[in-house]
Design a protein around this motif. Structure first.
Motif, mmCIF file in Angstrom:
data_model
loop_
_atom_site.group_PDB
_atom_site.id
_atom_site.type_symbol
_atom_site.label_atom_id
_atom_site.label_comp_id
_atom_site.label_asym_id
_atom_site.label_seq_id
_atom_site.Cartn_x
_atom_site.Cartn_y
_atom_site.Cartn_z
ATOM 1 N N THR A 136 36.687 37.757 52.089
ATOM 2 C CA THR A 136 37.926 37.055 51.755
ATOM 3 C C THR A 136 38.709 37.744 50.647
ATOM 4 N N GLY A 137 38.124 38.790 50.055
ATOM 5 C CA GLY A 137 38.791 39.491 48.971
ATOM 6 C C GLY A 137 38.358 39.061 47.589
ATOM 7 N N ALA A 138 37.358 38.196 47.494
ATOM 8 C CA ALA A 138 36.859 37.760 46.187
ATOM 9 C C ALA A 138 35.997 38.856 45.570
ATOM 10 N N ARG A 139 36.168 39.121 44.297
ATOM 11 C CA ARG A 139 35.446 40.183 43.607
ATOM 12 C C ARG A 139 34.009 39.756 43.320
ATOM 13 N N LEU A 140 33.090 40.655 43.569
ATOM 14 C CA LEU A 140 31.669 40.440 43.330
ATOM 15 C C LEU A 140 31.178 41.454 42.319
ATOM 16 N N ASP A 141 29.996 41.209 41.786
ATOM 17 C CA ASP A 141 29.368 42.173 40.883
ATOM 18 C C ASP A 141 28.100 42.700 41.535
ATOM 19 N N HIS A 142 27.618 43.813 41.025
ATOM 20 C CA HIS A 142 26.361 44.382 41.518
ATOM 21 C C HIS A 142 25.631 44.983 40.328
ATOM 22 N N PRO A 143 24.360 44.679 40.160
ATOM 23 C CA PRO A 143 23.650 45.139 38.965
ATOM 24 C C PRO A 143 23.544 46.647 38.825
ATOM 25 N N ASP A 144 23.549 47.363 39.936
ATOM 26 C CA ASP A 144 23.372 48.817 39.883
ATOM 27 C C ASP A 144 24.685 49.591 39.990
ATOM 28 N N PHE A 145 25.650 49.048 40.714
ATOM 29 C CA PHE A 145 26.846 49.834 41.007
ATOM 30 C C PHE A 145 28.146 49.234 40.474
ATOM 31 N N GLY A 146 28.088 48.019 39.973
ATOM 32 C CA GLY A 146 29.304 47.390 39.471
ATOM 33 C C GLY A 146 29.990 48.203 38.391
ATOM 34 N N ALA A 147 29.198 48.831 37.519
ATOM 35 C CA ALA A 147 29.773 49.590 36.399
ATOM 36 C C ALA A 147 30.571 50.797 36.880
ATOM 37 N N TYR A 148 30.237 51.322 38.048
ATOM 38 C CA TYR A 148 30.925 52.512 38.546
ATOM 39 C C TYR A 148 32.332 52.191 39.055
ATOM 40 N N ALA A 149 32.636 50.907 39.194
ATOM 41 C CA ALA A 149 33.983 50.503 39.613
ATOM 42 C C ALA A 149 34.772 49.881 38.475
ATOM 43 N N ALA A 150 34.187 49.846 37.277
ATOM 44 C CA ALA A 150 34.837 49.180 36.149
ATOM 45 C C ALA A 150 36.157 49.832 35.773
ATOM 46 N N GLU A 151 36.301 51.115 36.060
ATOM 47 C CA GLU A 151 37.518 51.842 35.678
ATOM 48 C C GLU A 151 38.678 51.594 36.634
ATOM 49 N N LEU A 152 38.448 50.867 37.704
ATOM 50 C CA LEU A 152 39.497 50.637 38.693
ATOM 51 C C LEU A 152 40.394 49.488 38.234
ATOM 52 N N ASP A 153 41.524 49.842 37.647
ATOM 53 C CA ASP A 153 42.484 48.821 37.246
ATOM 54 C C ASP A 153 43.392 48.489 38.428
ATOM 55 N N ALA A 154 44.336 47.596 38.203
ATOM 56 C CA ALA A 154 45.204 47.148 39.295
ATOM 57 C C ALA A 154 46.009 48.297 39.892
ATOM 58 N N ALA A 155 46.461 49.221 39.067
ATOM 59 C CA ALA A 155 47.257 50.340 39.566
ATOM 60 C C ALA A 155 46.446 51.205 40.525
ATOM 61 N N ARG A 156 45.195 51.456 40.196
ATOM 62 C CA ARG A 156 44.372 52.291 41.073
ATOM 63 C C ARG A 156 44.005 51.547 42.351
#
Length: 375
Positions: A19-39
């Motif tokens: 549905t487009g709701a954001r989820l977290d992941h204990p191992d890989f969530g941090a690798y997407a932290a740099e993705l702001d709205a513009a990216r």
């Protein structure tokens, strides 16, 4: 969906639900932290434009302007997400469906149509984009990619901790995992700690053969047999594909060796324009995957954040329309190239044997003119 086999969704890394709701992941969530709205908007934009180009190419084939076309509709998240995770020092070996990856590497999309119009048979200069020519022989490029990665390691282009460190990303589908070349490539990569990411787009059908006829287990598990770290990712989740590829590339660039990614996705269209997918898959499956469309999923997320303004949507639509127009006009304007171009780009540097063969061919061509065969 089977519970534990190659069509299972068990163990998929997922950072956006359907549905487009954001989820977290204990191992890989941090690798997407740099993705702001513009990216994220840039990723949505790229997926939208690439899909429009894909549809245009299909139309051109139906009009007789291309001999064949290989659709990638439905697989945009796997390609755009992984493509955005790369940097200039990385090198891509695609199969024949990586239009989205080509776009992220700066390839002008109409140019990839030359091979499908029968005007290009290997004359490609990869230096400009870090993107190799499409490979139509299934799985053959995996060995080339592994050799290139081994050379990068021997040239000191990995493991220095600098931004110039690079890695190879080799794309292929689920069907290619059954090919001997791919298995040999995994062996060579593993024992040589080659800096390569094997990116499997499991779109569930090798031409018309389902993945269940190719493997009893998820394809990512094959990596363990070669000693290659592996991960399964939701291939319709562009954020997860970005995060997993970031992790894999950092691993490979550091000199720690290869990684296998299985991006579990779905081929919406036919295998190629000569295929009829209605003969081997159901409407129920198509409806199930339509609800998991990668573009709609990210669009829903951006709208929930209030980060997809009308002007962004209009800009994507305008670019897609212009690309379609330019693609049609470009393809129809192409003329048959000189036969001598087959000698271009065989090697990166001048080569005596190729030069001699080119000279012989020129003399051979002139002989017909001298005999009055050609005007």
């Amino acid at each position: 969906m089977d519970a534990h086999g190659p069509l299972s969704e068990e163990g998929l890394v997922r950072l956006l639900d359907r549905t487009g709701a954001r989820l977290d992941h204990p191992d890989f969530g941090a690798y997407a932290a740099e993705l702001d709205a513009a990216r994220l908007r840039a990723m949505w934009h790229d997926m939208t434009v690439v899909r429009a180009f894909d549809r245009e190419a299909t139309s051109l084939q139906r009009q007789g302007e291309l001999g064949l076309w290989v659709e990638a509709v439905g697989q945009e998240a796997a390609q755009i997400g992984s493509g955005h995770a790369m940097r200039p020092s990385d090198f891509v070996f695609p199969s024949y469906r990586e239009h989205g990856v080509a776009h992220t590497r700066g390839v002008d999309l109409p140019e990839i149509l030359r091979i499908f119009r029968g005007l290009q048979h290997g004359a490609w200069d990869p230096a400009a984009h870090g993107f190799h020519l499409y490979t139509l022989v299934i799985g053959a490029h995996s060995l080339h990619a592994t050799g290139y990665a081994m050379a990068m390691a021997r040239d000191g282009l990995v493991g220095t901790g600098q931004d110039t460190d690079g890695a190879v990303v080799c794309y292929f589908g689920d069907g290619a995992t059954s090919q001997g070349d791919v298995n040999e490539a995994l062996t060579f990569a593993a024992v040589n700690d080659a800096p390569i990411v094997f990116f499997v787009q499991n779109n569930q059908f090798a031409i018309s053969e389902p993945a269940t006829r190719q493997s009893r287990v998820p394809l990512a598990q094959r990596g363990a047999g070669f000693g290659v770290p592996s991960v399964r990712v939701d291939g319709n989740d562009v954020i997860a594909c970005y995060a997993v590829t970031q992790w894999a590339l950092q691993h490979a660039r550091s000199g720690a060796g290869p990684v296998l990614i299985e991006a579990f996705t779905y081929r919406v269209g036919a295998h190629t324009t000569s295929d009829d997918p209605t003969r081997y898959r159901s409407h129920a499956d198509e409806a199930y995957w339509a609800e998991r469309d990668p573009i709609a999923r990210l669009e829903a997320h951006l709208r929930e954040l209030g980060e997809l303004p009308d002007e962004a949507v209009e800009a994507a639509a305008s670019e897609a329309k212009e690309l379609g127009r330019r693609t049609r006009e470009t393809v129809k304007s192409w003329e048959r190239p000189a036969v001598e171009t087959m000698f271009d780009h065989v090697y990166a540097e001048p080569h005596g044997t190729v030069a001699a063969e080119r000279a012989w061919f020129s003399r051979y061509e002139r002989s017909f003119v001298d005999q009055g065969v050609h005007a």
